[in-house]
Design an enzyme around this catalytic site. Structure first.
Site: not given
Length: 301
Positions: A117, A173, A260
């Protein structure tokens, strides 16, 4: 540009929206004052500061910050794998897992998906990074990767950047299926990747702590997957098994407290980024995406 004027494109609606800036007054102090700039430099170069902040966010008392944070930044708690009262600290909530169906993975072996995201910029050609030169100093891929030979493989390739804000889901991911090598760590500082800071200095990517994983796949070749640490992010945690075959969409790891960035590098003629992402990026607008959405397709001549 004022701290409250950061704009992005909501990919699901196609509308330009205003980002919910966290600590905008403090960021303006760091950017616009001489004392602030000096203090910012000292703090970011001192890992002790980041560790102390991270430690504080693991204290049980911080669990009382969770509900106000969720409300203020409109976080969809229904997606979380656990209810709010199950989180023992703010950091526990920060690294939360989501329900299995919260992020559907775009199917197709020829499709690369968004790894996290966040707010995305894509560069079909590394030459497009000239948009982000600061004081005539170009972005250095060699410095970023810490390996001249590896940098040469991607010098004519493509790049995608996903900037995670503190209110985002902070597990990252795999964007493709393939064999994932063991990560290589490059030690560095923890400068902020706050959008206002990033506009002033794109070179923070070559200065911050980061980890590089090479993923080898049939369709996309060797993809360099780079996690970049940021201010108040004490560590990058990898949860996958190096050297093993990984599925697209499988969890790779997570960031501890803070915001980050994830960077993907592709070799030449390996990916065609989705047209909407390319168009918005060319305008200097980030596109806010969810993990598992289409990032681009395999390049076929």
């Amino acid at each position: 540009m004022a701290a409250r004027e950061m704009l992005y494109v909501n990919r699901e609606t196609g509308k330009v929206e205003q980002e919910r800036i966290i600590c905008s007054s403090l960021v303006k102090f760091f950017i616009e004052t001489r004392i602030g700039r000096a203090l910012y430099s000292v703090l970011c170069k001192n890992s002790l500061f980041s560790r102390i902040v991270g430690w504080c966010q693991r204290l049980r008392v911080t669990r009382y910050f969770i509900k106000p944070f969720v409300t203020k930044y409109r976080i969809c708690i229904e997606e979380s794998a656990s209810p709010l009262h199950d989180y023992a600290s703010f950091n526990d909530f920060f690294v939360r897992k989501l329900k299995p169906d919260a992020r559907p993975i775009c199917q197709g072996e020829d499709i690369c998906v968004t790894p996290a995201d966040g707010a995305y910029l894509v560069f079909p050609s590394m030459a497009d990074l000239s948009l982000f030169t600061i004081k005539n100093k170009p972005f250095s891929l060699e410095s970023f990767l810490g390996d001249p030979q590896l940098a040469h493989q991607y010098a004519q390739g493509s790049m995608a950047i996903a900037r995670l804000a503190p209110f985002d889901y902070h597990r990252f991911h795999f964007p493709i299926a393939g064999i994932a090598e063991a990560p290589r760590r490059i030690n560095g500082h923890l400068f902020s990747i706050h959008p206002l800071m990033l506009k002033r200095n794109f070179e923070v990517f070559t200065e911050n702590k980061r980890e590089i994983t090479i993923i080898t796949s049939k369709e996309f070749g060797e993809v360099a997957y780079v996690e970049v640490g940021a201010l108040n992010v004490g560590s990058i945690h990898q949860t996958f098994s190096p050297g093993s075959y990984v599925k697209k969409g499988a969890e790779k790891g997570f960031f501890a407290f803070g915001g980050s960035t994830v960077v993907l590098l592709f070799q030449p003629q390996r990916i065609i980024f989705d047209a909407d992402l390319v168009g918005y990026s060319a305008q200097g607008l980030e596109t806010r995406c969810r993990m598992g959405q289409s990032l681009g397709k395999h390049f076929s001549s």
